[in-house]
Design a protein around this motif. Sequence first.
Motif, short mmCIF file in Angstrom:
data_model
loop_
_atom_site.label_atom_id
_atom_site.label_comp_id
_atom_site.label_asym_id
_atom_site.label_seq_id
_atom_site.Cartn_x
_atom_site.Cartn_y
_atom_site.Cartn_z
N MET A 1 0.84 -1.20 0.00
CA MET A 1 0.00 0.00 0.00
C MET A 1 0.88 1.25 0.00
SD MET A 1 -1.17 0.57 3.95
CE MET A 1 0.05 0.80 5.25
N LYS A 2 0.23 2.35 -0.41
CA LYS A 2 0.93 3.64 -0.39
C LYS A 2 0.81 4.27 1.00
CE LYS A 2 -1.14 5.96 -3.61
NZ LYS A 2 -1.62 7.06 -4.45
N ALA A 3 1.90 4.84 1.48
CA ALA A 3 1.86 5.52 2.78
C ALA A 3 2.85 6.67 2.77
CB ALA A 3 2.21 4.54 3.90
N MET A 4 2.55 7.70 3.54
CA MET A 4 3.51 8.78 3.77
C MET A 4 4.18 8.46 5.10
SD MET A 4 3.64 10.88 1.24
CE MET A 4 4.28 12.49 1.69
N VAL A 5 5.49 8.22 5.05
CA VAL A 5 6.19 7.62 6.17
C VAL A 5 7.21 8.60 6.76
CG1 VAL A 5 7.93 5.86 6.65
CG2 VAL A 5 5.89 5.25 5.37
N LEU A 6 7.31 8.61 8.09
CA LEU A 6 8.34 9.40 8.78
C LEU A 6 9.50 8.46 9.13
CD1 LEU A 6 9.15 12.14 10.15
CD2 LEU A 6 8.08 11.27 12.24
N ASN A 7 10.69 8.76 8.58
CA ASN A 7 11.86 7.89 8.80
C ASN A 7 12.77 8.38 9.90
OD1 ASN A 7 11.51 5.81 6.73
ND2 ASN A 7 11.67 7.53 5.30
N LYS A 8 12.72 9.70 10.17
CA LYS A 8 13.59 10.25 11.23
C LYS A 8 13.05 11.61 11.66
CE LYS A 8 17.04 12.32 8.05
NZ LYS A 8 16.15 12.71 7.01
N LEU A 9 13.51 12.07 12.83
CA LEU A 9 13.11 13.39 13.28
C LEU A 9 13.72 14.43 12.36
CD1 LEU A 9 13.65 13.18 17.16
CD2 LEU A 9 11.58 12.69 15.83
N CYS A 10 13.05 15.56 12.18
CA CYS A 10 13.70 16.64 11.44
C CYS A 10 13.14 17.99 11.84
CB CYS A 10 13.63 16.39 9.95
SG CYS A 10 12.02 16.54 9.27
N ASP A 11 13.93 19.01 11.53
CA ASP A 11 13.60 20.39 11.87
C ASP A 11 12.90 21.02 10.67
OD1 ASP A 11 13.54 23.06 12.34
OD2 ASP A 11 15.64 23.22 12.98
N LEU A 12 11.63 21.36 10.85
CA LEU A 12 10.84 21.81 9.71
C LEU A 12 11.23 23.20 9.20
CD1 LEU A 12 7.41 20.35 10.79
CD2 LEU A 12 8.78 19.64 8.84
N SER A 13 12.10 23.90 9.94
CA SER A 13 12.53 25.20 9.41
C SER A 13 13.58 24.99 8.32
CB SER A 13 13.05 26.10 10.52
OG SER A 13 14.08 25.43 11.22
N SER A 14 14.23 23.82 8.29
CA SER A 14 15.20 23.58 7.23
C SER A 14 14.81 22.42 6.32
CB SER A 14 16.59 23.32 7.84
OG SER A 14 16.50 22.26 8.77
N CYS A 15 13.88 21.57 6.77
CA CYS A 15 13.50 20.40 5.98
C CYS A 15 12.06 20.56 5.52
CB CYS A 15 13.67 19.15 6.84
SG CYS A 15 12.68 17.75 6.35
N SER A 16 11.82 20.52 4.20
CA SER A 16 10.46 20.75 3.72
C SER A 16 9.75 19.44 3.35
CB SER A 16 10.46 21.70 2.54
OG SER A 16 11.20 21.12 1.48
N GLU A 17 10.48 18.32 3.40
CA GLU A 17 9.85 17.05 3.06
C GLU A 17 10.10 16.00 4.14
OE1 GLU A 17 10.38 15.98 -1.13
OE2 GLU A 17 8.82 17.51 -1.27
N PRO A 18 9.50 16.18 5.30
CA PRO A 18 9.74 15.26 6.41
C PRO A 18 9.22 13.84 6.13
CG PRO A 18 7.95 16.75 6.95
CD PRO A 18 8.58 17.27 5.70
N LEU A 19 8.15 13.74 5.35
CA LEU A 19 7.55 12.43 5.08
C LEU A 19 7.90 11.98 3.67
CD1 LEU A 19 3.95 12.95 6.54
CD2 LEU A 19 6.05 12.35 7.75
N GLU A 20 8.02 10.65 3.53
CA GLU A 20 8.39 10.11 2.23
C GLU A 20 7.30 9.16 1.75
OE1 GLU A 20 12.09 7.58 0.29
OE2 GLU A 20 12.17 8.13 2.41
N LEU A 21 6.86 9.36 0.49
CA LEU A 21 5.87 8.46 -0.09
C LEU A 21 6.53 7.10 -0.31
CD1 LEU A 21 2.97 8.23 -1.25
CD2 LEU A 21 3.95 8.79 -3.48
N THR A 22 5.99 6.07 0.33
CA THR A 22 6.65 4.77 0.33
C THR A 22 5.62 3.67 0.08
OG1 THR A 22 8.01 5.67 2.11
CG2 THR A 22 8.27 3.34 1.68
N ASP A 23 6.07 2.60 -0.56
CA ASP A 23 5.23 1.41 -0.71
C ASP A 23 5.57 0.46 0.41
OD1 ASP A 23 3.33 -0.02 -2.17
OD2 ASP A 23 4.26 0.70 -4.04
N ILE A 24 4.63 0.20 1.30
CA ILE A 24 4.91 -0.72 2.41
C ILE A 24 3.86 -1.85 2.39
CG2 ILE A 24 6.09 0.98 3.89
CD1 ILE A 24 3.50 1.31 5.45
#
Length: 341
Positions: A1-24
């Motif tokens: 299935m398609k999912a938007m996945v969080l792989n690690k913590l991140c700071d949203l002031s410098s990271c604009s793509e915290p979640l990754e579209l992944t097939d799980i």
Amino acid sequence: MKAMVLNKLCDLSSCSEPLELTDIPDPLPADDEVLIRVSVCAVCHTELDEIEGRTPPPRFPVVPGHQVVGTVERAGRDVTRLKIGDRVGVAWVYSACGKCRYCRDGNENLCGEFRATGRDADGGYAEYMTVREGFAFPMPDVFTDSEAAPLLCAGAIGYRSMRLTGLKDGERLGLTGFGASAHLVLKMVRHRYPSSEVFVFARSEKERAFARELGAAWAGDTCEEPPEFLRAVIDTTPAWKPIVEALKWLEPGGRLVINAIRKEEADKEYLLNLDYPAHLWCEKEIKSVANVARRDVAEFLELAAEIPIKPDVQEFRLEDANRALLEVKGGRIRGAKVLRI
Ligand SMILES: [Zn+2]
Ligand SMILES: [Zn+2]
């Protein structure tokens, strides 16, 4: 299935793509669980706290999302109450031990084994999710999927904070801060306690005008003096100044309920203004709200259907979850954001 996945913590002031579209792999329901085909999942400010580590997931990767609406697609063999095709919702409370004294009293939000949807277990930013049958809520027909989803968090926790005030009809309630949860509380109080006046403390004139529009008896700035003393106050701000100021306006025996998952450090010094006779004397109480119990979600949904409360929503595709999160971060939150799966 398609999912938007969080792989690690991140700071949203410098990271604009915290979640990754992944097939799980599709999740499989255990004997006491149902498999839900997700229709929509609303986006919550708490997802930012998870991503940036203020309330971090215990493991990665994790699928966020705790305001989920969908239909039961499969049921484990011990499932008795729900059937294939039932429309259900899942909220922040994902599971608890079921045996401890908190669980037995219906306060599973305080259970030592409390697990949160989309943080401690995979949530609804995906095509499917599984949850124990007892933690899936049948959804009232008056709501569309998109209207129902945002109610599952802000509404349920607003309901719990209203319940914890112990307010009775005719008693005056104050609200400090006037975001999503507070404006739902105002609507609930107007319906359930029609003789109670609501006083709103908010920094922006826009919020104050909105509060008056929704029926607040009075709306003023954080430090303004309200025309009457208050039986209870619900605080939904991230700061300390509003609670110190609010304590001053409580009646003897009055209660301040703090509905905030974390407080910021920025104005912590304001606590030094705490004056015992003015702010605490005469049996004033302070209580926080932690998570929600199932009872809050179920009772709130019933009340919301009765009023009815229907939020304004803005839909995004699942793939655009990052954009929706950044808009929440940027404070552009007039209308709830909902991912259409
Ligand atoms: Zn939430
Ligand atoms: Zn328990």
